[in-house]
Write a protein that holds these residues in place. Sequence first.
Motif, PDB file in Angstrom:
ATOM      1  N   TYR A 139       0.906  -1.274  -0.185  1.00 25.40           N
ATOM      2  CA  TYR A 139      -0.054  -0.002   0.120  1.00 25.40           C
ATOM      3  C   TYR A 139       0.768   1.311  -0.009  1.00 25.40           C
ATOM      4  N   VAL A 140       1.962   1.404   0.387  1.00 23.52           N
ATOM      5  CA  VAL A 140       2.601   2.580   0.344  1.00 23.52           C
ATOM      6  C   VAL A 140       3.095   3.214  -0.849  1.00 23.52           C
ATOM      7  N   PRO A 141       3.160   2.275  -2.006  1.00 21.28           N
ATOM      8  CA  PRO A 141       3.396   2.970  -3.326  1.00 21.28           C
ATOM      9  C   PRO A 141       2.011   3.734  -3.671  1.00 21.28           C
ATOM     10  N   GLY A 142       0.877   3.275  -3.327  1.00 20.75           N
ATOM     11  CA  GLY A 142      -0.229   3.934  -3.654  1.00 20.75           C
ATOM     12  C   GLY A 142      -0.381   5.357  -2.606  1.00 20.75           C
ATOM     13  N   ASN A 143       0.147   5.323  -1.508  1.00 17.74           N
ATOM     14  CA  ASN A 143      -0.127   6.393  -0.801  1.00 17.74           C
ATOM     15  C   ASN A 143       1.030   7.437  -1.320  1.00 17.74           C
ATOM     16  N   LEU A 144       2.178   7.057  -1.467  1.00 22.70           N
ATOM     17  CA  LEU A 144       3.321   7.819  -2.130  1.00 22.70           C
ATOM     18  C   LEU A 144       2.549   8.527  -3.420  1.00 22.70           C
ATOM     19  N   ALA A 145       1.978   7.732  -4.208  1.00 23.28           N
ATOM     20  CA  ALA A 145       1.442   8.350  -5.698  1.00 23.28           C
ATOM     21  C   ALA A 145       0.427   9.281  -5.287  1.00 23.28           C
ATOM     22  N   GLY A 146      -0.506   8.994  -4.213  1.00 24.77           N
ATOM     23  CA  GLY A 146      -1.227  10.182  -3.626  1.00 24.77           C
ATOM     24  C   GLY A 146      -0.783  11.260  -3.284  1.00 24.77           C
ATOM     25  N   ALA A 147       0.387  11.191  -2.436  1.00 31.38           N
ATOM     26  CA  ALA A 147       0.936  12.339  -2.002  1.00 31.38           C
ATOM     27  C   ALA A 147       1.571  13.278  -2.953  1.00 31.38           C
ATOM     28  N   LEU A 148       2.033  12.581  -3.943  1.00 29.56           N
ATOM     29  CA  LEU A 148       2.765  13.136  -5.211  1.00 29.56           C
ATOM     30  C   LEU A 148       1.792  14.014  -5.901  1.00 29.56           C
ATOM     31  N   ALA A 149       0.438  13.227  -6.195  1.00 32.96           N
ATOM     32  CA  ALA A 149      -0.713  13.645  -7.098  1.00 32.96           C
ATOM     33  C   ALA A 149      -1.012  15.191  -6.357  1.00 32.96           C
ATOM     34  N   LEU A 150      -1.313  15.007  -4.924  1.00 35.70           N
ATOM     35  CA  LEU A 150      -1.694  16.335  -4.189  1.00 35.70           C
ATOM     36  C   LEU A 150      -0.837  17.312  -4.307  1.00 35.70           C
ATOM     37  N   THR A 151       0.599  17.022  -4.217  1.00 32.42           N
ATOM     38  CA  THR A 151       1.728  18.016  -4.224  1.00 32.42           C
ATOM     39  C   THR A 151       1.555  18.544  -5.726  1.00 32.42           C
ATOM     40  N   SER A 152       1.374  18.002  -6.740  1.00 26.61           N
ATOM     41  CA  SER A 152       1.404  18.606  -8.071  1.00 26.61           C
ATOM     42  C   SER A 152      -0.190  19.182  -8.409  1.00 26.61           C
ATOM     43  N   ALA A 153      -0.832  19.022  -7.683  1.00 23.65           N
ATOM     44  CA  ALA A 153      -2.162  19.623  -7.985  1.00 23.65           C
ATOM     45  C   ALA A 153      -2.253  20.834  -7.150  1.00 23.65           C
ATOM     46  N   GLY A 154      -1.774  20.801  -5.881  1.00 26.45           N
ATOM     47  CA  GLY A 154      -2.094  22.131  -5.197  1.00 26.45           C
ATOM     48  C   GLY A 154      -3.276  22.339  -4.396  1.00 26.45           C
TER      49      GLY A 154
END
Length: 234
Positions: A139-154
């Motif tokens: 599950y960590v890859p998905g959580n990291l992907a979500g964090a990166l998505a939120l960082t990119s979207a602002g």
Amino acid sequence: MKGETVERRRIVLLGATGYTGQRVLRELLARGEEPTLVGRNHTRMAALANSFEANIPVAQVDITSTADLARLQEPSDVVISTVGPFMQLGLATVTAAVQAGAHYFDSTGEGTFVRHVFELDSVATARGATVVPAFGYDYVPGNLAGALALTSAGDRATRTEIGYFVRYGRPPRSLHPSCGRRRRGPHWPGCPSGSPDRTVSRTATAVRWSSPSPATTPVGHWPRRPLPDLIPMR
């Protein structure tokens, strides 16, 4: 802050004699930590510590006994559990950690166990415990992907949803994601009768875009319905 000292906490590691536990122990020792090994077999844990040439504490405990584990754990402890199957062997550990107000991590990939951990949220909050289940490759890859998505979207993002898609079939020499045992027949040993053969195939992350006032929900929510306005993050 410069000059500020960081409190050194005791690390309690359960499941150190297993594959994942040994990898965790190796990394902890490489970073100068001296974890306390906890498990059912004192001889095996002592032999493991000797193989790493590590003079570290070893405690033999019934890992299925919440009472025994509660007597061992303290509020300042960091508890790491790699003992599975978690629904069979891990419930007492997380319950004891929550009751003690300790900081808990595990490597589970079992959705049923994670849901059980979420049910302990009110007790964990009252006791000041930090509980992080499924902190492994599932599950960590998905959580990291979500964090990166939120960082990119602002500020444009108000919600992130992560889906873990399952491919059904009978792959050779595969492991059941919930029970952690090798397949030997039409069903998985130790799992409910009729459980289908399955392997986790891909993780997908998407971000919902809407009004400027964000109200982000926790990463890891399963998308229960089609969301046509989601933008996939590749």
